[in-house]
Design an enzyme around this catalytic site. Structure first.
Site, PDB file in Angstrom:
ATOM      1  N   TYR A   1      14.727  29.769   9.429  1.00  0.00           N
ATOM      2  CA  TYR A   1      13.491  30.429   9.865  1.00  0.00           C
ATOM      3  C   TYR A   1      13.376  30.445  11.385  1.00  0.00           C
ATOM      4  O   TYR A   1      13.648  29.444  12.057  1.00  0.00           O
ATOM      5  CB  TYR A   1      12.273  29.697   9.297  1.00  0.00           C
ATOM      6  CG  TYR A   1      12.078  29.930   7.813  1.00  0.00           C
ATOM      7  CD1 TYR A   1      11.798  31.198   7.307  1.00  0.00           C
ATOM      8  CD2 TYR A   1      12.165  28.868   6.926  1.00  0.00           C
ATOM      9  CE1 TYR A   1      11.612  31.405   5.951  1.00  0.00           C
ATOM     10  CE2 TYR A   1      11.973  29.062   5.566  1.00  0.00           C
ATOM     11  CZ  TYR A   1      11.696  30.335   5.084  1.00  0.00           C
ATOM     12  OH  TYR A   1      11.512  30.539   3.751  1.00  0.00           O
TER      13      TYR A   1
ATOM     14  N   LYS B   1       0.847  -1.198   0.000  1.00  0.00           N
ATOM     15  CA  LYS B   1       0.000   0.000   0.000  1.00  0.00           C
ATOM     16  C   LYS B   1       0.886   1.253   0.000  1.00  0.00           C
ATOM     17  O   LYS B   1       2.089   1.172   0.255  1.00  0.00           O
ATOM     18  CB  LYS B   1      -0.918  -0.019   1.224  1.00  0.00           C
ATOM     19  CG  LYS B   1      -0.191   0.015   2.561  1.00  0.00           C
ATOM     20  CD  LYS B   1      -1.133  -0.336   3.702  1.00  0.00           C
ATOM     21  CE  LYS B   1      -0.388  -0.291   5.040  1.00  0.00           C
ATOM     22  NZ  LYS B   1      -1.182  -0.895   6.120  1.00  0.00           N
TER      23      LYS B   1
HETATM   24  C1  LIG Z   1      -0.441  -1.980   6.677  1.00  0.00           C
HETATM   25  C2  LIG Z   1      -1.037  -3.278   7.049  1.00  0.00           C
HETATM   26  C3  LIG Z   1      -0.229  -4.406   7.283  1.00  0.00           C
HETATM   27  C4  LIG Z   1       1.274  -4.343   7.316  1.00  0.00           C
HETATM   28  O1  LIG Z   1       1.716  -3.756   8.536  1.00  0.00           O
HETATM   29  P1  LIG Z   1       3.272  -3.603   8.863  1.00  0.00           P
HETATM   30  O2  LIG Z   1       3.281  -3.100  10.254  1.00  0.00           O
HETATM   31  O3  LIG Z   1       3.796  -2.593   7.896  1.00  0.00           O
HETATM   32  O4  LIG Z   1       3.879  -4.931   8.688  1.00  0.00           O
HETATM   33  C5  LIG Z   1      -0.868  -5.609   7.529  1.00  0.00           C
HETATM   34  N1  LIG Z   1      -2.217  -5.701   7.563  1.00  0.00           N
HETATM   35  C6  LIG Z   1      -3.009  -4.637   7.344  1.00  0.00           C
HETATM   36  C7  LIG Z   1      -4.479  -4.810   7.404  1.00  0.00           C
HETATM   37  C8  LIG Z   1      -2.456  -3.396   7.096  1.00  0.00           C
HETATM   38  O5  LIG Z   1      -3.249  -2.345   6.887  1.00  0.00           O
END
Ligand SMILES: *Cc1c(COP(=O)(O)O)cnc(C)c1O
Length: 354
Positions: free
Chosen positions: A251, A34
């Site tokens: 800044y 993702k």
């Molecule tokens: C993002 C996600 C993962 C992976 O999590 P990590 O901590 O990056 O390993 C697994 N399951 C779901 C449903 C997620 O949204």
């Protein structure tokens, strides 16, 4: 010459980290890609992770890109579908879908086709984000098990504390209890659970962050787990300033020199994805030497201490995170987590596979 900032993606490190995940578990691997593969580039990452039996992501368009690029693995939409129109695309591209709400079941009821969809029913066991409450599982499954549009069902949940001392015990017990009456495939583990709790592996594990070479745990480093960093964010010094005692930099003048200092100006800012909240003292490498951020991060620039690096000058290489400087350390200094830095890499930063 383009601006000197660049992100390098080490594809062999991605492959290696997938092997680490696969060695830790006998379950099938659903590689989580993702958020543009946590900032690493969707197709690039998918290619390096091709040995995974599945991919998980959120965006229907990304799923289509994967299929169009020829990936034939299972592809799971982690938030399922958002409208009735999505459903025919889901079927045409043979995508598996999370169902987490009655609204999604209603959309399925109105779907004109038959027995085409693979469903992952999400059970809420404590995260209280997405998922059916334990008391509603029976009803939801009753509707889905003989539903004309459903081909196959997997039960899943997601842990809220797998990376912390609280652990997974309560959620695991509840999930096991709720799923026991059904002979369905099951999936629970994110990276932290995969690494620490073999009892959560079940049929499918869902590693994300570990594939990208970062540790899911605050107190265990990626190196200790045997993971290799995948993304290295690099830039160069484009100017050097000499500060007299009492002068400030950047800044708000939030950093004030107490003694004569040499300051390097780096072509990297929050518009590149470097966290603006990173304070003075946040680690950074200049020509491989450890030094730190001084003052506020600007949109396109940041400033680093060169006082003890007399050979550093305009053109010196600066590593913001990655090989030699774990992204977790930078994230920790900035009060955030590696996930946010990796997936926050801005589109304007050119990515180069190595
Ligand atoms: C993002 C996600 C993962 C992976 O999590 P990590 O901590 O990056 O390993 C697994 N399951 C779901 C449903 C997620 O949204």
């Amino acid at each position: 010459m383009p601006r000197p900032i660049q992100a390098f993606i080490d594809l062999s490190a991605l492959e290696w980290n997938l092997k680490v995940a696969r060695r830790a578990s006998n379950a099938r691997t659903m590689a989580v890609i993702k958020a543009n593969a946590y900032g690493h580039g969707l197709l690039r990452a998918a290619e390096a992770l091709n040995a995974a039996e599945g991919f998980a992501l959120l965006d229907l368009r990304d799923a289509i890109r994967l299929r169009d690029a020829g990936f034939s693995q299972k592809i799971l939409l982690l938030e399922g579908y958002f409208s009735p129109e999505d459903l025919s695309v889901v079927a045409d591209y043979d995508l598996a879908c999370v169902i987490h709400s009655n609204q999604q079941i209603d959309m399925l009821d109105a779907y004109p086709r038959r027995r085409s969809l693979e469903i992952w029913l999400k059970i809420g066991t404590g995260m209280n984000r997405l998922g059916f409450a334990p008391g509603n599982i029976r009803d939801a499954l009753q509707k889905l098990k003989n539903h004309f549009a459903v081909r196959d069902i997997t039960l899943m949940t997601h842990f809220s504390h797998a990376d912390e001392s609280t652990g997974v015990a309560a959620q695991l017990e509840l999930f096991n209890e709720l799923s026991a009456p059904y002979r369905l495939a099951r999936s629970l583990a994110n990276s932290a659970a995969l690494l620490r709790y073999p009892a959560t592996h079940a049929d499918w594990v869902r590693p994300g962050i570990m594939l990208y070479g970062a540790s899911p745990f605050a107190e265990v480093t990626a190196q200790q787990i045997g993971l290799q960093p995948v993304m290295t964010l690099q830039s160069r010094i484009i100017a050097v300033q000499d500060l007299s005692p009492g002068e400030t930099v950047g800044y708000g003048g939030v950093f004030c020199a107490k003694y004569s200092m040499r300051v390097g100006v780096v072509a990297c800012g929050y518009a590149d994805g470097y966290p603006r909240c990173a304070p003075t003292g946040t680690p950074v490498l200049v020509d491989g030497q450890l030094t730190c951020i001084l003052g506020r991060i600007s949109m396109d620039m940041l400033t680093v201490d060169l006082t003890r690096l007399p050979f550093a000058d305009v053109g010196s290489k600066v590593t913001l995170w990655g090989a030699g400087l774990p992204v977790e350390q930078v994230a920790h200094a900035a009060g955030t987590i590696s996930y946010e830095l990796l997936c926050g890499l801005n589109e304007r930063v050119p990515i180069l596979s190595i």
